[in-house]
Enzyme design. Structure first.
Site, PDB file in Angstrom:
ATOM      1  N   ARG A 107       0.864  -1.191   0.000  1.00 54.04           N
ATOM      2  CA  ARG A 107       0.000   0.000   0.000  1.00 54.04           C
ATOM      3  C   ARG A 107       0.896   1.236   0.000  1.00 54.04           C
ATOM      4  O   ARG A 107       2.105   1.152   0.131  1.00 54.04           O
ATOM      5  CB  ARG A 107      -1.032  -0.023   1.147  1.00 54.04           C
ATOM      6  CG  ARG A 107      -0.659  -0.636   2.450  1.00 54.04           C
ATOM      7  CD  ARG A 107       0.442   0.056   3.188  1.00 54.04           C
ATOM      8  NE  ARG A 107       0.192   1.477   3.323  1.00 54.04           N
ATOM      9  CZ  ARG A 107       1.142   2.371   3.552  1.00 54.04           C
ATOM     10  NH1 ARG A 107       2.423   2.006   3.660  1.00 54.04           N
ATOM     11  NH2 ARG A 107       0.873   3.650   3.673  1.00 54.04           N
ATOM     12  N   GLY A 108       0.224   2.412  -0.131  1.00 51.52           N
ATOM     13  CA  GLY A 108       0.979   3.655  -0.321  1.00 51.52           C
ATOM     14  C   GLY A 108       1.054   3.899  -1.821  1.00 51.52           C
ATOM     15  O   GLY A 108       1.444   2.999  -2.586  1.00 51.52           O
ATOM     16  N   ALA A 109       0.675   5.112  -2.241  1.00 54.25           N
ATOM     17  CA  ALA A 109       0.482   5.359  -3.679  1.00 54.25           C
ATOM     18  C   ALA A 109       1.689   4.952  -4.549  1.00 54.25           C
ATOM     19  O   ALA A 109       1.517   4.220  -5.538  1.00 54.25           O
ATOM     20  CB  ALA A 109       0.096   6.815  -3.905  1.00 54.25           C
TER      21      ALA A 109
ATOM     22  N   ARG B  18      -7.253   0.382  -6.654  1.00 52.56           N
ATOM     23  CA  ARG B  18      -7.274   1.456  -5.641  1.00 52.56           C
ATOM     24  C   ARG B  18      -7.527   2.786  -6.370  1.00 52.56           C
ATOM     25  O   ARG B  18      -6.593   3.380  -6.928  1.00 52.56           O
ATOM     26  CB  ARG B  18      -5.938   1.533  -4.877  1.00 52.56           C
ATOM     27  CG  ARG B  18      -5.466   0.284  -4.160  1.00 52.56           C
ATOM     28  CD  ARG B  18      -6.063   0.015  -2.786  1.00 52.56           C
ATOM     29  NE  ARG B  18      -6.318   1.071  -1.859  1.00 52.56           N
ATOM     30  CZ  ARG B  18      -5.503   1.478  -0.876  1.00 52.56           C
ATOM     31  NH1 ARG B  18      -4.325   0.916  -0.734  1.00 52.56           N
ATOM     32  NH2 ARG B  18      -5.858   2.416  -0.034  1.00 52.56           N
TER      33      ARG B  18
ATOM     34  N   GLN C 122      -1.814   2.355   9.862  1.00 50.85           N
ATOM     35  CA  GLN C 122      -0.542   2.403   9.125  1.00 50.85           C
ATOM     36  C   GLN C 122       0.528   3.142   9.928  1.00 50.85           C
ATOM     37  O   GLN C 122       1.718   2.872   9.776  1.00 50.85           O
ATOM     38  CB  GLN C 122      -0.726   3.096   7.768  1.00 50.85           C
ATOM     39  CG  GLN C 122      -1.527   2.312   6.752  1.00 50.85           C
ATOM     40  CD  GLN C 122      -2.985   2.684   6.786  1.00 50.85           C
ATOM     41  OE1 GLN C 122      -3.523   3.110   7.806  1.00 50.85           O
ATOM     42  NE2 GLN C 122      -3.660   2.512   5.664  1.00 50.85           N
TER      43      GLN C 122
ATOM     44  N   ASP D 156      -1.845  10.952  -1.989  1.00 48.39           N
ATOM     45  CA  ASP D 156      -2.289   9.915  -2.931  1.00 48.39           C
ATOM     46  C   ASP D 156      -2.614  10.489  -4.299  1.00 48.39           C
ATOM     47  O   ASP D 156      -2.463   9.823  -5.318  1.00 48.39           O
ATOM     48  CB  ASP D 156      -3.495   9.166  -2.371  1.00 48.39           C
ATOM     49  CG  ASP D 156      -3.016   8.184  -1.328  1.00 48.39           C
ATOM     50  OD1 ASP D 156      -2.762   8.615  -0.191  1.00 48.39           O
ATOM     51  OD2 ASP D 156      -2.832   7.009  -1.679  1.00 48.39           O
TER      52      ASP D 156
HETATM   53  O1  MRU Z   1      -4.489   3.275   2.172  1.00 52.16           O
HETATM   54  P1  MRU Z   1      -3.007   3.454   2.056  1.00 52.16           P
HETATM   55  O2  MRU Z   1      -2.231   2.882   3.195  1.00 52.16           O
HETATM   56  O3  MRU Z   1      -2.491   3.011   0.716  1.00 52.16           O
HETATM   57  O4  MRU Z   1      -2.818   5.046   2.132  1.00 52.16           O
HETATM   58  C1  MRU Z   1      -1.529   5.564   2.017  1.00 52.16           C
HETATM   59  C2  MRU Z   1      -1.441   7.025   2.214  1.00 52.16           C
HETATM   60  O5  MRU Z   1      -2.424   7.703   2.389  1.00 52.16           O
HETATM   61  C3  MRU Z   1      -0.089   7.632   2.076  1.00 52.16           C
HETATM   62  O6  MRU Z   1       0.036   8.758   2.896  1.00 52.16           O
HETATM   63  C4  MRU Z   1       0.125   8.052   0.618  1.00 52.16           C
HETATM   64  O7  MRU Z   1      -0.092   6.997  -0.248  1.00 52.16           O
HETATM   65  C5  MRU Z   1       1.477   8.606   0.382  1.00 52.16           C
HETATM   66  S1  MRU Z   1       2.670   7.358   0.483  1.00 52.16           S
HETATM   67  C6  MRU Z   1       4.165   7.885   0.010  1.00 52.16           C
END
Ligand code: MRU
Length: 347
Positions: A46-48, A89, A199, A240
Site C-alpha cells: 500500500r501507499g500510492a 485502488r 498504518q 495519494d
Molecule cells: O491506504 P493506504 O495505506 O495506501 O494510504 C496511504 C497514504 O495515504 C499515504 O500517505 C500516501 O499513499 C502517500 S505514500 C508515500
C-alpha cells in the site's frame, strides 16, 4: 539500513507483507498477476508510489502468463490485465501513472515491430524494474529538496505511512525526515496511529524504530492537543493524488491535521513525487475517494470492536484544500502557493 518494499525476483514479484507488520517480518511472493491484484486490494502492499510499482510489476508478470502467439490477442490480453489493475485502488494517482507508462512501453514495442512475445515480455519486466529503481532515486531527491525545511531540534508530526514501505524504498514524507537525520539534525517524530488500519502505529513506528529515529506514537485525536501545547513544529504527510490547483488527497484524517496546523500557526507540508500530480483534475472535488470495507472499522485483526449490524462509513482518504498547505515538496523543487502555475509547469 534500507527497506526494499517490492522487487522482481526469478519471474515473480516479491513484496514485504505489510499486513503482517509489526508482529512478523515476512515477504509475499506473487507468481501470478492475480496475486498482485489481491495484494494491492488487501493492503499487503500500500501507499500510492508502492501501489504504482506493484501494478507495473504485476502487469509485467501478467504478460508472462499470456500464451498466445498472435499480436492481436496479445494486445487484447495486455489491455485486459491493465484494466484489472486500474480497478484496484481508485485514489492512488501513481497507480494510473504506472499503468499508462507500461501501456506506452508496450505500444512503443509494437510500433517498433518487435512484436515477438519474448522480447515484449523482457522489455516490460525491464520497464517495471526501472519504475521501481526510479522511485527510490526520486524519493532521495525529494529528501534533499525538503530537508532544509526541518531544523535541528524540530518535533515533526506525520500521519499514515509515507515511508519506505509506501514506496519502492526510502519514502516521501519519511524520506524528507530521513534526509534531515542523515545530515545530522536531531529531530523527534510524533506518529499518528492512523485509524482505521493503523498504518502509523504498525508501519511508521516500525520503520522509525528500525532506523533509530526518535519517535512517539499518539492516537489520532491527540494531535490537536499536542499542537496547542506547542509540542509540534511542523507536519509532513504524503499524498495519494494532487489536483492541478494543489488540493491534495491523502489518508483520512489529513485534512483535520492541516486545519489544526493552520489554527496553531504550524507549517503543513506535503511530500510527493510528480507522478502523484494529476493535471487532468482541476480541484480536489473531482478526486475519486476510495471507500473500503466496513470491517476495517468494526473489527481489528479479527476481533469485533463494534456491534454487529451497525452502519459504517469508511472513506480511506480526504481532501486537504490548497489553502492549508504551506508547500509541496517534489523531486524537482519545493513548490509554494499559488500552486497551479508551478505544478502545471513541473508535472
Ligand atoms: O491506504 P493506504 O495505506 O495506501 O494510504 C496511504 C497514504 O495515504 C499515504 O500517505 C500516501 O499513499 C502517500 S505514500 C508515500
Amino acid at each position: 539500513m534500507s527497506i526494499r518494499t517490492i522487487f522482481w525476483e526469478s519471474d515473480a514479484v516479491v513484496m514485504i507483507d505489510q499486513k503482517a507488520l509489526p508482529l512478523e517480518e515476512r515477504t509475499l511472493t506473487c507468481k501470478r498477476y492475480e496475486d498482485v491484484i489481491t495484494a494491492i486490494k488487501d493492503l499487503t502492499v500500500r501507499g500510492a508510489p508502492a501501489i504504482g510499482v506493484a501494478a507495473a510489476m504485476g502487469i509485467a508478470l501478467g504478460t508472462l502468463q499470456i500464451s498466445t502467439a498472435s499480436a492481436e490477442n496479445l494486445k487484447a490480453e495486455f489491455y485486459r490485465i491493465c484494466d484489472c489493475f486500474s480497478q484496484t485502488r481508485p485514489t492512488a494517482r501513481n497507480l494510473f501513472w504506472a499503468i499508462e507508462r507500461m501501456k506506452k512501453c508496450f505500444e512503443d514495442l509494437l510500433a517498433e515491430r518487435r512484436a515477438r512475445i519474448k522480447a515484449i515480455q523482457e522489455a516490460l519486466i525491464a520497464e517495471a524494474i526501472k519504475i521501481g529503481e526510479e522511485d527510490i532515486a526520486i524519493n532521495r531527491r525529494m529528501g534533499l529538496n525538503g530537508r532544509s525545511l526541518i531544523k535541528d531540534g524540530d518535533h515533526i508530526l506525520t500521519h499514515c505511512n509515507a515511508g519506505a514501505l509506501a514506496t519502492a524504498g526510502y519514502g516521501t514524507a519519511l524520506g524528507v525526515i530521513r534526509a534531515a537525520c542523515e545530515e545530522g539534525k536531531k529531530i523527534h517524530v510524533f506518529v499518528d496511529e492512523t485509524r482505521p488500519v493503523l498504518q502509523g502505529a504498525r508501519l511508521t513506528a516500525w520503520e522509525l524504530m528500525k532506523e533509530g529515529i526518535p519517535a512517539t506514537l499518539i492516537t489520532d485525536n491527540m494531535a490537536g492537543f499536542l499542537m496547542q501545547q506547542g509540542k509540534v513544529n511542523l507536519v509532513i504527510t504524503g499524498a495519494d493524488r494532487i489536483a492541478a490547483n494543489g488540493d491534495t488527497a491523502n489518508k483520512i484524517g489529513t485534512y483535520a491535521l492541516a486545519v489544526l496546523a493552520k489554527e496553531n500557526h504550524i507549517p503543513f507540508y506535503i511530500a510527493a513525487p510528480l507522478s502523484t500530480i494529476d493535471l487532468s483534475i482541476k480541484t480536489g472535488d473531482d478526486i475519486p475517494i476510495e471507500e473500503r470495507d466496513s470491517e476495517e472499522v468494526t473489527l481489528f485483526r479479527g476481533v469485533r470492536t463494534a456491534p454487529m449490524g451497525i452502519q459504517v462509513y469508511n472513506p480511506a482518504f480526504d481532501i486537504t484544500p490548497n489553502r492549508y498547505i504551506t508547500a509541496i515538496i517534489t523531486e524537482a523543487k519545493v513548490v509554494r502557493p499559488p500552486f497551479a502555475e508551478p505544478l502545471s509547469f513541473l508535472a
